[in-house]
Design a protein around this motif. Structure first.
Motif, PDB file in Angstrom:
ATOM      1  N   ILE A   1       0.922  -1.112   0.033  1.00  0.00           N
ATOM      2  CA  ILE A   1       0.121  -0.062   0.052  1.00  0.00           C
ATOM      3  C   ILE A   1       0.742   1.365  -0.152  1.00  0.00           C
ATOM      4  O   ILE A   1       2.072   1.269   0.416  1.00  0.00           O
ATOM      5  N   ASN A   2       0.166   2.391  -0.548  1.00  0.00           N
ATOM      6  CA  ASN A   2       1.163   3.654  -0.281  1.00  0.00           C
ATOM      7  C   ASN A   2       1.137   4.311   0.988  1.00  0.00           C
ATOM      8  O   ASN A   2       0.199   4.565   1.588  1.00  0.00           O
ATOM      9  N   VAL A   3       2.343   4.574   1.334  1.00  0.00           N
ATOM     10  CA  VAL A   3       2.487   5.053   2.684  1.00  0.00           C
ATOM     11  C   VAL A   3       3.397   6.476   2.620  1.00  0.00           C
ATOM     12  O   VAL A   3       4.637   6.287   2.427  1.00  0.00           O
ATOM     13  N   PRO A   4       2.762   7.660   2.759  1.00  0.00           N
ATOM     14  CA  PRO A   4       3.354   8.733   2.555  1.00  0.00           C
ATOM     15  C   PRO A   4       4.421   8.862   4.039  1.00  0.00           C
ATOM     16  O   PRO A   4       4.035   8.623   4.811  1.00  0.00           O
ATOM     17  N   ASP A   5       5.613   9.698   3.702  1.00  0.00           N
ATOM     18  CA  ASP A   5       6.463   9.761   4.769  1.00  0.00           C
ATOM     19  C   ASP A   5       6.169  10.897   5.547  1.00  0.00           C
ATOM     20  O   ASP A   5       6.103  12.138   4.626  1.00  0.00           O
TER      21      ASP A   5
ATOM     22  N   GLU B   1      -5.160   9.656  11.220  1.00  0.00           N
ATOM     23  CA  GLU B   1      -4.427   8.657  10.628  1.00  0.00           C
ATOM     24  C   GLU B   1      -3.967   9.510   9.296  1.00  0.00           C
ATOM     25  O   GLU B   1      -4.724  10.122   8.566  1.00  0.00           O
ATOM     26  N   GLY B   2      -2.480   9.743   9.074  1.00  0.00           N
ATOM     27  CA  GLY B   2      -2.144  10.475   7.788  1.00  0.00           C
ATOM     28  C   GLY B   2      -2.401  10.004   6.865  1.00  0.00           C
ATOM     29  O   GLY B   2      -2.337  10.498   5.529  1.00  0.00           O
ATOM     30  N   ALA B   3      -2.142   8.524   6.555  1.00  0.00           N
ATOM     31  CA  ALA B   3      -2.049   7.912   5.496  1.00  0.00           C
ATOM     32  C   ALA B   3      -3.501   7.235   4.911  1.00  0.00           C
ATOM     33  O   ALA B   3      -3.863   6.294   5.558  1.00  0.00           O
TER      34      ALA B   3
ATOM     35  N   GLU C   1      -8.784  11.161   8.574  1.00  0.00           N
ATOM     36  CA  GLU C   1      -7.545  11.048   7.812  1.00  0.00           C
ATOM     37  C   GLU C   1      -6.867  12.349   7.351  1.00  0.00           C
ATOM     38  O   GLU C   1      -7.710  13.490   7.326  1.00  0.00           O
ATOM     39  N   GLY C   2      -5.712  12.373   7.176  1.00  0.00           N
ATOM     40  CA  GLY C   2      -4.790  13.497   6.856  1.00  0.00           C
ATOM     41  C   GLY C   2      -3.943  13.670   7.901  1.00  0.00           C
ATOM     42  O   GLY C   2      -3.898  13.315   8.947  1.00  0.00           O
ATOM     43  N   ASN C   3      -2.969  14.563   7.738  1.00  0.00           N
ATOM     44  CA  ASN C   3      -1.709  14.806   8.444  1.00  0.00           C
ATOM     45  C   ASN C   3      -2.285  15.607   9.795  1.00  0.00           C
ATOM     46  O   ASN C   3      -2.883  16.734   9.601  1.00  0.00           O
ATOM     47  N   PHE C   4      -2.335  14.972  11.052  1.00  0.00           N
ATOM     48  CA  PHE C   4      -2.786  15.650  12.075  1.00  0.00           C
ATOM     49  C   PHE C   4      -1.925  16.750  12.565  1.00  0.00           C
ATOM     50  O   PHE C   4      -2.276  17.495  13.606  1.00  0.00           O
TER      51      PHE C   4
ATOM     52  N   LEU D   1      -5.284  18.637  13.718  1.00  0.00           N
ATOM     53  CA  LEU D   1      -5.717  18.390  15.190  1.00  0.00           C
ATOM     54  C   LEU D   1      -6.298  19.686  15.837  1.00  0.00           C
ATOM     55  O   LEU D   1      -7.057  19.419  16.604  1.00  0.00           O
ATOM     56  N   PRO D   2      -5.809  20.953  15.388  1.00  0.00           N
ATOM     57  CA  PRO D   2      -6.607  22.070  15.695  1.00  0.00           C
ATOM     58  C   PRO D   2      -8.086  21.989  15.442  1.00  0.00           C
ATOM     59  O   PRO D   2      -8.878  22.634  16.276  1.00  0.00           O
TER      60      PRO D   2
END
Length: 265
Positions: free
Chosen positions: A65-69, A140-142, A165-168, A172-173
């Motif tokens: 699966i695709n996992v962004p860094d 979860e970011g990925a 989903e998305g970069n927390f 988060l805010p």
């Protein structure tokens, strides 16, 4: 990040100097109760077997699966394609600590639970199963990792989980603005000082005297240790428990004297 040898030396030092985990000599009724009813709870709950079966399946899953860094603390490799089995073996919280999270939630019965870092959903499943009446929000970011986690929740018939989903670091805010308060938070995100402290200060906006924060990998690097020390010193924090691989933060206003414990687990 500390090398394996450095981490092993630090762990040995922790093991030799920490309180022995029996509760004897701990001058805090709250912590004594925590040791006896949470840390030393040896019961095997039915949900443990089902969740660990899912973990075993993930460790054997060869699908890519695709996992962004997302940076230095993500513990993810630089390439975008990863096998689910590789993620399971490197990123999932071990059984011992996943079940500790279950026991904390099962004992204190938080109604609002937030997790920063769903990964494949094993710790989320433990948090959800520990108190089915709670609302569990996990971030979860990925997207493809989140999809695997959602499928696991479906297999386990867990219906009290909301996945964001998305970069927390960014999300988060907005999540915090939607919550009036939070009872329990597990922070397993970007393992660097600045992001970790940013999460802490954002979460302070919705903490109450009964809120419990659990920070993952507090001794993972000098950066994380520096973040942990700053968190411990914050005036809102009245009690901390260092279990080496995780750190617990409490805001109990009835705690007249600030205390920091290091306990063998």
């Amino acid at each position: 990040m500390y090398s394996s040898a450095q981490l092993a030396f630090k762990y040995l030092k922790y093991w030799l100097t920490a309180s022995n985990g029996s509760g004897h000599g701990v001058h805090s009724p709250f912590v004594f109760d925590f040791i006896n009813n949470v840390l030393n709870d040896k019961r095997e709950f039915d949900s443990f077997r089902f969740i660990e079966n899912i973990r075993a399946e993930l460790k054997d899953n060869q699908k890519e699966i695709n996992v962004p860094d997302f940076g230095a603390g993500s513990r993810m490799q630089l390439n975008n394609k990863r096998k689910i089995s590789a993620i399971a073996k490197s990123s999932l919280k071990p059984k011992k600590f996943s079940q500790l999270l279950f026991r904390i939630v099962h004992y204190y019965k938080p109604q609002s639970i937030l997790e920063l870092g769903t990964s494949l959903g094993i710790t989320t499943s433990y948090l959800s199963a520990a108190n089915p009446s709670a609302q569990v929000i996990t971030m979860e970011g990925a997207p493809e990792v989140a999809a695997v986690a959602k499928n696991n929740f479906k297999q386990l018939h867990l219906s009290n989980i909301k996945v964001i989903e998305g970069n927390f670091d960014d999300n988060l805010p907005a999540v915090i603005n939607q919550l009036s308060s939070v009872d329990f938070v597990f922070i397993d995100g970007n393992h660097r000082k600045e992001p970790t402290l940013n999460y802490f200060y954002e979460l302070l906006k919705i903490t109450e005297r009964t809120t419990i924060l659990v920070f993952d990998d507090i001794h993972w690097s000098r950066d994380m240790e520096a973040a942990w020390e700053e968190i411990k010193e914050h005036p809102s924090v009245t009690l901390t428990i260092d279990l080496f691989f995780v750190g617990l933060v409490f805001f109990r206003i009835e705690q007249k004297i600030k205390q920091d414990f290091v306990i063998r687990f």
